[in-house]
Design a protein around this motif. Structure first.
Motif, PDB file in Angstrom:
ATOM      1  N   PRO A 122      77.900 -92.758  40.650  1.00  0.00           N
ATOM      2  CA  PRO A 122      78.557 -93.039  42.147  1.00  0.00           C
ATOM      3  C   PRO A 122      78.192 -92.087  43.074  1.00  0.00           C
ATOM      4  CG  PRO A 122      80.324 -92.900  40.449  1.00  0.00           C
ATOM      5  CD  PRO A 122      79.208 -92.393  39.711  1.00  0.00           C
ATOM      6  N   GLU A 123      78.051 -90.919  43.064  1.00  0.00           N
ATOM      7  CA  GLU A 123      77.666 -90.105  44.254  1.00  0.00           C
ATOM      8  C   GLU A 123      76.172 -89.858  44.612  1.00  0.00           C
ATOM      9  OE1 GLU A 123      79.817 -87.991  46.018  1.00  0.00           O
ATOM     10  OE2 GLU A 123      81.286 -89.191  44.900  1.00  0.00           O
ATOM     11  N   TYR A 142      62.606 -86.442  43.946  1.00  0.00           N
ATOM     12  CA  TYR A 142      63.687 -85.874  44.594  1.00  0.00           C
ATOM     13  C   TYR A 142      64.901 -86.596  44.284  1.00  0.00           C
ATOM     14  CZ  TYR A 142      66.740 -83.069  47.531  1.00  0.00           C
ATOM     15  OH  TYR A 142      67.691 -82.156  47.995  1.00  0.00           O
ATOM     16  N   PHE A 143      65.131 -87.700  44.312  1.00  0.00           N
ATOM     17  CA  PHE A 143      66.278 -88.492  44.052  1.00  0.00           C
ATOM     18  C   PHE A 143      66.773 -88.281  42.527  1.00  0.00           C
ATOM     19  CE2 PHE A 143      68.566 -91.941  42.141  1.00  0.00           C
ATOM     20  CZ  PHE A 143      69.587 -92.102  42.645  1.00  0.00           C
ATOM     21  N   ARG A 144      65.627 -88.115  41.445  1.00  0.00           N
ATOM     22  CA  ARG A 144      66.353 -87.871  40.001  1.00  0.00           C
ATOM     23  C   ARG A 144      66.807 -86.321  39.954  1.00  0.00           C
ATOM     24  NH1 ARG A 144      61.142 -88.684  38.138  1.00  0.00           N
ATOM     25  NH2 ARG A 144      61.563 -86.939  36.741  1.00  0.00           N
ATOM     26  N   TYR A 145      66.222 -85.474  40.972  1.00  0.00           N
ATOM     27  CA  TYR A 145      66.892 -84.177  41.154  1.00  0.00           C
ATOM     28  C   TYR A 145      68.198 -83.971  41.590  1.00  0.00           C
ATOM     29  CZ  TYR A 145      67.689 -79.512  42.975  1.00  0.00           C
ATOM     30  OH  TYR A 145      68.142 -78.344  43.407  1.00  0.00           O
ATOM     31  N   PHE A 146      68.465 -84.986  42.624  1.00  0.00           N
ATOM     32  CA  PHE A 146      69.767 -85.085  43.343  1.00  0.00           C
ATOM     33  C   PHE A 146      70.831 -85.764  42.308  1.00  0.00           C
ATOM     34  CE2 PHE A 146      72.823 -87.372  45.914  1.00  0.00           C
ATOM     35  CZ  PHE A 146      73.425 -86.135  46.509  1.00  0.00           C
ATOM     36  N   SER A 151      75.338 -84.900  38.773  1.00  0.00           N
ATOM     37  CA  SER A 151      75.627 -84.992  37.350  1.00  0.00           C
ATOM     38  C   SER A 151      76.344 -83.784  36.593  1.00  0.00           C
ATOM     39  CB  SER A 151      74.672 -85.593  36.349  1.00  0.00           C
ATOM     40  OG  SER A 151      74.418 -86.804  36.523  1.00  0.00           O
ATOM     41  N   ILE A 152      75.668 -82.594  36.911  1.00  0.00           N
ATOM     42  CA  ILE A 152      75.990 -81.269  36.611  1.00  0.00           C
ATOM     43  C   ILE A 152      77.290 -80.872  37.329  1.00  0.00           C
ATOM     44  CG2 ILE A 152      75.565 -78.929  36.635  1.00  0.00           C
ATOM     45  CD1 ILE A 152      72.604 -79.403  36.473  1.00  0.00           C
ATOM     46  N   ASN A 153      77.486 -81.144  38.850  1.00  0.00           N
ATOM     47  CA  ASN A 153      78.662 -80.879  39.274  1.00  0.00           C
ATOM     48  C   ASN A 153      79.966 -81.643  38.987  1.00  0.00           C
ATOM     49  OD1 ASN A 153      77.391 -78.945  41.036  1.00  0.00           O
ATOM     50  ND2 ASN A 153      76.934 -80.548  42.918  1.00  0.00           N
ATOM     51  N   GLU A 154      79.564 -83.116  38.491  1.00  0.00           N
ATOM     52  CA  GLU A 154      80.634 -83.752  37.924  1.00  0.00           C
ATOM     53  C   GLU A 154      81.222 -83.320  36.672  1.00  0.00           C
ATOM     54  OE1 GLU A 154      79.662 -87.951  37.560  1.00  0.00           O
ATOM     55  OE2 GLU A 154      79.358 -88.039  40.042  1.00  0.00           O
ATOM     56  N   SER A 155      80.499 -82.719  35.755  1.00  0.00           N
ATOM     57  CA  SER A 155      80.789 -82.546  34.507  1.00  0.00           C
ATOM     58  C   SER A 155      81.468 -80.974  34.490  1.00  0.00           C
ATOM     59  CB  SER A 155      79.448 -82.106  33.565  1.00  0.00           C
ATOM     60  OG  SER A 155      78.714 -81.058  34.239  1.00  0.00           O
TER      61      SER A 155
END
Length: 157
Positions: A122-123, A142-146, A151-155
């Motif tokens: 979602p983000e 860059y989109f994949r990096y973002f 995903s890391i921040n959500e976990s």
């Protein structure tokens, strides 16, 4: 090389989200639960012959037949985009998402369907289509990096 089926799915997905004002996460769940992704893949040759708007309307009708309540849906033509630059930005964002799905599938050794399910975070999705933020201008890497950062921040939550 551009995968036309994935690009078509990305466009239809975006248009469905916009038309119904539904989040990417909710739309993805809906598409998974009611077999919309499979329907698009199985009928791509037929669906791609008509306009994208017709394909979205077909999906809305399919969901209604399956008993899905789509509150406030207007099944008429999607509103025309009057700003040509907005449509170009959407097109670029769709291309970036398509390339990111293909690249991530190759990188992780999983199917593009699995990757599509993962990357519709979602983000990250919301940021890609927030044209003022400019993520759509950066490209698929860059989109994949973002996406991975989101995903890391959500976990961590």
């Amino acid at each position: 090389m551009l995968n036309e089926l994935i690009f078509f799915e990305v466009r239809i997905f975006r248009m469905f989200c916009e038309k119904l004002q539904v989040s990417s996460a909710d739309t993805n769940k809906l598409f998974e639960t009611y077999g919309v992704w499979k329907y698009i893949e199985d009928t791509y040759d037929m669906l791609s012959l008509s306009s994208d708007e017709c394909a979205v309307n077909d999906i809305v009708e399919m969901l209604k037949i399956n008993g899905v309540k789509l509150e406030g849906v207007v099944c008429n033509k999607l509103e025309a985009v009057t700003d040509k630059s907005t449509e170009q930005e959407r097109f670029c964002a769709d291309l970036i998402l398509t390339d990111a799905i293909m690249d991530m599938a190759d990188e992780e050794g999983i199917s593009w369907q699995e990757t599509r399910h993962k990357i519709l975070n979602p983000e990250a999705y919301k940021a890609l289509y927030d044209f003022e933020a400019g993520l759509w201008e950066t490209g698929p890497d860059y989109f994949r990096y973002f996406y991975k950062t989101c995903s890391i921040n959500e976990s961590k939550l």
